[in-house]
Scaffold this motif. Structure first.
Motif, PDB file in Angstrom:
ATOM      1  N   MET A   1      45.382   3.617  35.211  1.00  8.65           N
ATOM      2  CA  MET A   1      44.260   3.708  34.277  1.00  8.65           C
ATOM      3  C   MET A   1      43.179   4.635  34.810  1.00  8.65           C
ATOM      4  O   MET A   1      42.036   4.260  34.943  1.00  8.65           O
ATOM      5  N   LYS A   2      43.596   5.847  35.164  1.00  9.07           N
ATOM      6  CA  LYS A   2      42.616   6.875  35.537  1.00  9.07           C
ATOM      7  C   LYS A   2      42.713   7.989  34.512  1.00  9.07           C
ATOM      8  O   LYS A   2      43.809   8.376  34.114  1.00  9.07           O
ATOM      9  N   PRO A   3      41.573   8.531  34.081  1.00  5.96           N
ATOM     10  CA  PRO A   3      41.617   9.587  33.064  1.00  5.96           C
ATOM     11  C   PRO A   3      42.298  10.839  33.582  1.00  5.96           C
ATOM     12  O   PRO A   3      42.266  11.112  34.793  1.00  5.96           O
ATOM     13  N   PRO A   5      42.410  14.990  33.918  1.00  2.00           N
ATOM     14  CA  PRO A   5      41.265  15.851  34.277  1.00  2.00           C
ATOM     15  C   PRO A   5      40.447  16.267  33.053  1.00  2.00           C
ATOM     16  O   PRO A   5      41.004  16.508  31.981  1.00  2.00           O
ATOM     17  N   LEU A  42      43.058   4.961  29.457  1.00  2.00           N
ATOM     18  CA  LEU A  42      44.406   4.698  28.944  1.00  2.00           C
ATOM     19  C   LEU A  42      45.140   5.993  28.583  1.00  2.00           C
ATOM     20  O   LEU A  42      46.277   5.963  28.140  1.00  2.00           O
ATOM     21  N   ARG A  43      44.462   7.106  28.769  1.00  2.00           N
ATOM     22  CA  ARG A  43      45.010   8.432  28.457  1.00  2.00           C
ATOM     23  C   ARG A  43      45.374   8.552  26.966  1.00  2.00           C
ATOM     24  O   ARG A  43      46.289   9.281  26.603  1.00  2.00           O
ATOM     25  N   ARG A  46      42.262  12.822  25.375  1.00  2.00           N
ATOM     26  CA  ARG A  46      42.408  13.826  26.439  1.00  2.00           C
ATOM     27  C   ARG A  46      41.513  15.021  26.176  1.00  2.00           C
ATOM     28  O   ARG A  46      42.003  16.146  26.009  1.00  2.00           O
ATOM     29  N   PHE A 185      35.898  -7.566  18.895  1.00  2.00           N
ATOM     30  CA  PHE A 185      35.898  -6.901  17.604  1.00  2.00           C
ATOM     31  C   PHE A 185      36.243  -7.947  16.552  1.00  2.00           C
ATOM     32  O   PHE A 185      37.027  -8.864  16.801  1.00  2.00           O
TER      33      PHE A 185
ATOM     34  N   ARG B 110      44.406   8.554  43.473  1.00  4.30           N
ATOM     35  CA  ARG B 110      45.080   7.846  42.395  1.00  4.30           C
ATOM     36  C   ARG B 110      45.110   8.667  41.099  1.00  4.30           C
ATOM     37  O   ARG B 110      46.054   8.587  40.321  1.00  4.30           O
ATOM     38  N   TYR B 111      44.048   9.463  40.890  1.00  2.00           N
ATOM     39  CA  TYR B 111      44.015  10.284  39.670  1.00  2.00           C
ATOM     40  C   TYR B 111      45.197  11.254  39.667  1.00  2.00           C
ATOM     41  O   TYR B 111      45.921  11.368  38.681  1.00  2.00           O
ATOM     42  N   GLU B 114      48.502   9.559  39.164  1.00  2.00           N
ATOM     43  CA  GLU B 114      48.784   9.240  37.752  1.00  2.00           C
ATOM     44  C   GLU B 114      49.118  10.504  36.962  1.00  2.00           C
ATOM     45  O   GLU B 114      49.968  10.471  36.064  1.00  2.00           O
ATOM     46  N   ASP B 115      48.431  11.602  37.286  1.00  2.00           N
ATOM     47  CA  ASP B 115      48.790  12.875  36.626  1.00  2.00           C
ATOM     48  C   ASP B 115      50.258  13.195  36.905  1.00  2.00           C
ATOM     49  O   ASP B 115      51.004  13.603  36.013  1.00  2.00           O
ATOM     50  N   GLU B 118      52.866  10.967  35.097  1.00  2.00           N
ATOM     51  CA  GLU B 118      53.076  11.371  33.703  1.00  2.00           C
ATOM     52  C   GLU B 118      54.085  12.510  33.575  1.00  2.00           C
ATOM     53  O   GLU B 118      54.696  12.681  32.523  1.00  2.00           O
ATOM     54  N   ASP B 268      46.665  -1.706  38.255  1.00  2.00           N
ATOM     55  CA  ASP B 268      45.617  -1.804  37.237  1.00  2.00           C
ATOM     56  C   ASP B 268      46.013  -2.848  36.197  1.00  2.00           C
ATOM     57  O   ASP B 268      47.119  -3.406  36.235  1.00  2.00           O
ATOM     58  N   ARG B 269      45.098  -3.136  35.289  1.00  2.00           N
ATOM     59  CA  ARG B 269      45.304  -4.266  34.374  1.00  2.00           C
ATOM     60  C   ARG B 269      46.472  -4.021  33.422  1.00  2.00           C
ATOM     61  O   ARG B 269      47.194  -4.949  33.061  1.00  2.00           O
ATOM     62  N   VAL B 270      46.654  -2.772  33.018  1.00  2.00           N
ATOM     63  CA  VAL B 270      47.774  -2.480  32.127  1.00  2.00           C
ATOM     64  C   VAL B 270      49.103  -2.726  32.846  1.00  2.00           C
ATOM     65  O   VAL B 270      50.033  -3.325  32.297  1.00  2.00           O
ATOM     66  N   LEU B 701      41.998  -6.248  25.497  1.00  2.00           N
ATOM     67  CA  LEU B 701      41.473  -6.245  24.129  1.00  2.00           C
ATOM     68  C   LEU B 701      42.323  -7.153  23.241  1.00  2.00           C
ATOM     69  O   LEU B 701      41.822  -7.792  22.318  1.00  2.00           O
TER      70      LEU B 701
END
Lengths: 292, 778
Positions: A1-3, A5, A42-43, A46, A185, B110-111, B114-115, B118, B268-270, B701
């Motif tokens: 769960m990291k965005p 870039p 959650l990507r 983007r 919500f 970690r970023y 994750e990149d 993917e 992570d939570r997911v 959520l």
């Protein structure tokens, strides 16, 4: 769960923000980040550039007039809680998430995010708010009925910034919400507002339902019934509520069947109208958290 | 004596002021970060896993796939009817659930990891997924189990068929319970660092560090002494951290290829919702026969547990089905019992230990048939329970599954719970009157629900957790060391995920030796410090590790007093230790201090009497052999908002027999926390897969955890019947979770006549039920 870039900019004026949006493909405004940051993590979103509006001081004003209240887009949601200048917003804002989220989340961010299960888009729809947008070399006003295009979609162009929202003041109003937990919500939420005509001689009811369809739904037949026949008696209110429940298009989902959603629409329209005619019945979310 | 008192917890200052040190706080240099590429398909052959694009990303150091790590976990059990299967460190050849790790990317942060994750390009060749344990098998999850059944067992006693025939009434309930996630505040976390190819240190947010060391040693073919496992501060566990996961194994294996470089993974939570162990996805078909007077005569149960895609290591897929069959009858007398349990593998995340293990579901089922029986016979819900509870006179009571109940204090718990019920000044009878008034005059209906349960805690070797695994979990070791200046260090095999073990063990040792609470330091969670411990699961630590601490403290005290007797020329039997002072019988003045004695033991060996070894330390193992049944009862009072189906808890009473209470506040905290978790499971939490095997509740959520706003004030009561172990304690870690689904479902039926056969109990479900009755919105 990291965005993934992205670049980041924090302009100090709307003009700079608009220029950045116009110059960059897939740029996105950051206005509190309470929905956008999870989407990034959650990507699911983007953007190449985040344009953070938090330093644009001009967007944080609140101006009150006789007929309406105009909120700068970056007014934080916690500032709305209990508002006496626009009591419907003041009441609805208590239902927005939790205190920590309200302290960062903004009124403009919520409207531009356009989730119909959120409180502010439904209130904006009920009172017929006007969105003020500034783009490159132009500015325009967009009525709430034209603003929400679909789930998380609005009329805003790629280079437009929502700068302020003008919320007309209703004569009488009510707000009701049903959620699984405090701060969630909504499964269903309803705002009703009795709005004056231009010349103040007549009034008419506006009823908005959120949480079920992609955009807040105005229940026009129910509004007509309320305006023409009145909402003086419980029977009249029930008739309006039943009508409203036939005007929404619901589908089954994880937390509620379509039947349940329609029934709750009727229940909440009824509660909101009852509040409007008997303000002592206004309810607050059941919570232990004391609203600031 | 500090045993039995509420004292300020030793860990609180650290934890409440942000000074806790968790695995995620660990920074080593050089350190690289791991992200997993996880399957997005529930069931498929892996045609190709192409890592080239990921490897080309700047900052990515390495990418591993299943083919690079030829290791698999294989949970073992000697039970007939158990099918052993492999769980690979990273999926090889096939993926079996959405979220299964199939590749791992190692990068500078970690970023970037994750990149990279993917960019791993996976070519799936889909198979038919199955998420429902009762569905038709087209493509089996494991080749070795063509029918997807990984475990099957029948528990049988007496003659059920005849007893059912002879019953005055037979009721039948078909019940479905909802899949849960453990969801500790801190998700899983692992750091692995190899000094060289043969020496490994692992920091892990685990509940079971010694077990992890043991399992890793076997998997990595190392002597145990070459592996050090450290569980630093850990933020909740609830059972899901009592498992060795494939990710842990993969991280250790990958780190071995880069000695000197630490690899870090913080879930992570997911990831947690998709791939940490799940629980409680069960179906029960129950028939119960009763005599005219409400006596339960026979139970026939068919239980199906959806155990997910793999057999969790080391507990196996048996953990839920066997607990369900073994303790289904709970605290109720019964002779004629037949229960078929099966654990069915599906394309969902593996199920594993989670606070309460199966019993929140079985108590729900058992109490449901009692309520149905009471209604069929026209007797009250309270009376049918009174009629059937195991009583103190029945003890020891041999249950139909041959477990022996040593408690019997169920009725006392139940009656006390009924006595404690209170809402708006109304007691139980007052609420019954109010209930009738509302039936007659309108108003939102009120309902009252009951649950009585037994919790088998502190399991010794004869009853230890898990299904005939190659090891027994009945014991714990503890070392108590009196230091040269008279302070005390306790080295225990316990672990703490927030339960306050640092405090309770210090209370036990301080009280036993006779030193101040502040003079005792407790260290745990590091396999290099403590001799042995199985750790935290099955409500075992107060009973077993507490017993070990007590016996070690007694032994070291005896040694200290024997030395003191020699040094002060007194009779050891006349000496006691109070607050660090050595007292002799009949004299108010201390004759010396523990510090004086300890100094001699360590630093003045010239003064040691003949035959005394230097040092003051003792290590003892303790195993209770059997276990300590803990009785519990819950009563809930609810109100239903007819217009919306919303359920409001007016009062929730829980009375448990905790045995001797070591620390009242910690006991109440355990009970309150488990009640909140029980409410979450009954009303909110639900992991939902669609038919394709996609998790529809993959974030918080949609997976609804109860917050403080959804958690009512509780009314707690305690019994303190000392258990048959050295401290007299019973475990209190899980009991609270057992009641809420049963009591809330029972209360809904009591309020509006709606039988709840499926969890969670949502407003929409209640409203739909009322609508079918024609009673909604009225």
């Amino acid at each position: 769960m990291k965005p993934p870039p992205f670049d980041y900019a924090a302009p100090s004026s709307v003009t700079e923000a608009v220029d950045l949006l116009a110059a960059t493909e897939d740029a996105k405004l950051l206005a509190g980040g309470q929905s956008l940051m999870p989407l990034l993590a959650l990507r699911l979103a983007r953007p190449t550039l985040l344009v953070d509006l938090q330093d644009v001081e001009a967007l944080s004003s609140i101006e009150t007039s006789v007929r309406s209240v105009r909120f700068g887009a970056m007014v934080r949601q916690h500032q709305l809680v209990g508002s006496t200048s626009h009591p419907l917003i003041g009441s609805a804002a208590r239902w927005i998430a939790h205190a920590a989220i309200r302290s960062r989340g903004t009124i403009g961010g919520s409207l531009a995010h356009a989730d119909s299960a959120a409180e502010l888009p439904v209130v904006a729809t009920a009172v017929g708010a006007t969105m003020e947008a500034v783009g490159r070399g132009r500015s325009r006003s967009i009525g709430a009925d034209q603003f929400f295009h679909g789930l998380l979609q609005t009329a805003l162009a790629e280079d437009e910034v929502l700068t302020a929202i003008d919320f007309p003041l209703p004569r009488r109003w009510g707000f009701a919400e049903l959620a699984r937990r405090h701060g969630d919500f909504a499964l269903v939420l309803v705002a009703v507002a009795e709005m004056p005509s231009e010349d103040d001689r007549t009034h008419h009811w506006q009823i908005a339902v959120g949480g079920i369809e992609g955009t807040p739904r105005r229940c026009l037949n129910a509004e007509q019934e309320a305006t023409v026949a009145g909402v003086h008696t419980a029977a009249q209110i029930e008739a309006v509520a039943r009508l409203a429940s036939t005007e929404i298009e619901a589908v089954d989902h994880l937390h509620a069947s379509a039947t349940y959603q329609r029934a709750m629409t009727a229940e909440l329209v009824s509660r909101a109208l009852t509040q409007a005619v008997e303000p002592t019945t206004i309810s607050e979310p059941s919570q232990r958290e004391t609203a600031p | 004596m500090t045993i039995g008192q509420t004292v300020t917890r030793k860990e609180d200052h650290r934890l409440l002021t942000g000074r806790g040190r968790f695995v995620s706080d660990l920074q080593l240099s050089p350190m690289r970060h791991v992200a997993f590429t996880r399957s997005i398909v529930a069931h498929a052959h892996l045609a190709t896993v192409d890592t080239s694009e990921a490897l080309a990303l700047p900052g990515v150091r390495a990418v591993f796939t299943g083919a690079d790590i030829p290791l698999a976990l294989r949970a073992q059990s000697a039970l007939p009817g158990y099918v052993e299967t492999d769980q690979p460190a990273l999926a090889v050849g096939k993926v079996r659930f959405v979220g299964e790790a199939l590749a791992a990317v190692i990068a500078d942060n970690r970023y970037l990891a994750e990149d990279g994750a993917e960019l791993v390009d996976v070519d799936y060749s889909p198979l038919q997924p199955l998420v429902d344990a009762t569905g038709v098998v087209i493509d089996p999850v494991h080749d070795d189990a063509p029918d997807n059944i990984l475990i099957r067992r029948i528990f049988e006693n007496g003659d059920v068929d005849t007893a059912l025939e002879q019953s005055a009434v037979v009721v039948r309930r078909d019940l479905t319970t909802n899949r849960h996630a453990g969801n500790p505040m801190e998700c899983r976390a692992t750091v692995a660092l190899w000094e060289d190819h043969r020496n490994l240190t692992v920091w892990s947010g685990t509940q079971v560090p010694h077990l992890v060391r043991n399992m890793l040693a076997e998997q990595l073919d190392l002597p145990e002494g070459n592996i050090r496992v450290i569980a630093p501060d850990v933020g909740g566990g609830f059972g899901v951290k009592a498992v060795l996961y494939p990710e842990d194994l993969a991280i250790c294996a990958m780190a071995r290829t880069m000695p000197g470089t630490a690899l870090k993974w913080v879930e992570d939570r997911v990831e947690h919702l998709h791939a940490a162990s799940h629980a409680r996805d069960h179906r029960y078909e129950v028939e119960a026969g009763f005599a005219d007077d409400g006596e339960l005569l026979a139970l026939r149960v068919d239980a199906t547990c959806n155990v997910g895609a793999y057999s969790v290591y080391p507990w196996t897929v048996g953990i839920e089905p066997l607990m369900a069959g073994g303790l289904f009858t709970g605290p109720y007398r019964l002779e004629h019992y037949r229960c078929l349990v099966r654990g069915v593998t599906t394309n969902t995340s593996p199920s594993g230990p989670y606070r309460g293990v199966a019993r929140p579901a079985t108590v729900f089922a058992m109490e449901a048939v009692l309520d149905s029986g009471a209604r069929a016979l026209g007797i009250s819900g309270a009376d049918i329970r009174r009629r059937n509870l195991i009583a103190p006179d029945d003890i020891p009571y041999r249950m139909p599954t041959r477990l022996v109940d040593d408690s019997g204090h169920y009725l006392e718990c139940f009656e006390k719970a009924l006595d404690l019920v209170e809402h708006n000044g109304l007691d139980y009878d007052g609420l019954r009157a109010e209930q009738q008034k509302r039936v007659a005059h309108g108003g939102n209906p009120i309902g009252i629900g009951f649950a009585v349960y037994n919790e088998l805690t502190g399991l010794g070797r004869a009853a230890s957790a898990g299904p005939r695994m190659p090891f027994r979990t009945g014991h714990e070791a503890c070392t108590v060391r009196i230091n040269p200046e008279g302070s005390v260090t306790v080295l225990s095999g316990v672990t703490s995920q927030g339960q306050g073990l640092e405090t309770t063990l210090a209370q036990v040792v301080a009280g036993t030796i006779g030193v101040g609470f502040d003079d005792v330091q407790v260290r745990y969670g590091d396999t290099n410090e403590s001799l042995w411990g199985f750790g935290a699961f099955s409500s075992r630590q107060a009973v077993i590790a507490g017993g070990a601490a007590l016996q070690s403290a007694e032994a070291v005290l005896e040694k200290a007093l024997a030395l003191a007797a020699e040094l002060y020329e007194a009779n050891a039997d006349d000496l006691t230790l109070t607050n660090g002072n050595i007292m002799v019988a009949g004299s108010p003045q201390p004759i010396g201090t523990l510090a004086d004695v300890a100094r001699v033991a360590y630093l003045e060996s010239n003064r040691l009497p003949a035959g005394f070894e230097p040092g003051l330390e003792s290590t003892r193992f303790y195993d209770p052999v059997m276990g300590a049944f803990a009785a519990g009862a819950q009563v809930v009072v609810i109100e239903i908002e007819r217009s919306t189906g919303e359920l409001k808890i007016l009062d929730l009473v829980c009375v448990e027999d905790s045995g001797r209470i070591l620390n009242p506040q910690i006991v109440e905290g355990q009970v309150a926390g488990s009640l909140a978790q029980g409410i979450g499971g009954a009303l909110y939490e639900h992991l939902v897969y669609d038919d394709d095997g996609n998790l529809k509740t993959g974030t918080l959520l949609d997976y609804l955890m109860p917050t403080s706003a959804e958690t009512p004030e509780f009314t707690l009561g305690h019994l303190t019947h000392h258990a048959d172990n050295p401290l007299g304690v019973r475990g209190v870690g899980e009991g609270g979770t057992l009641g809420p689904a049963a009591t809330l479902a029972g209360a809904v039926a009591d309020a509006v006549g709606l039988e709840i056969d499926e969890l969670p109990i949502t407003p929409a479900r209640i409203w739909d039920g009322l609508a079918q009755q024609g009673g909604a919105g009225t």
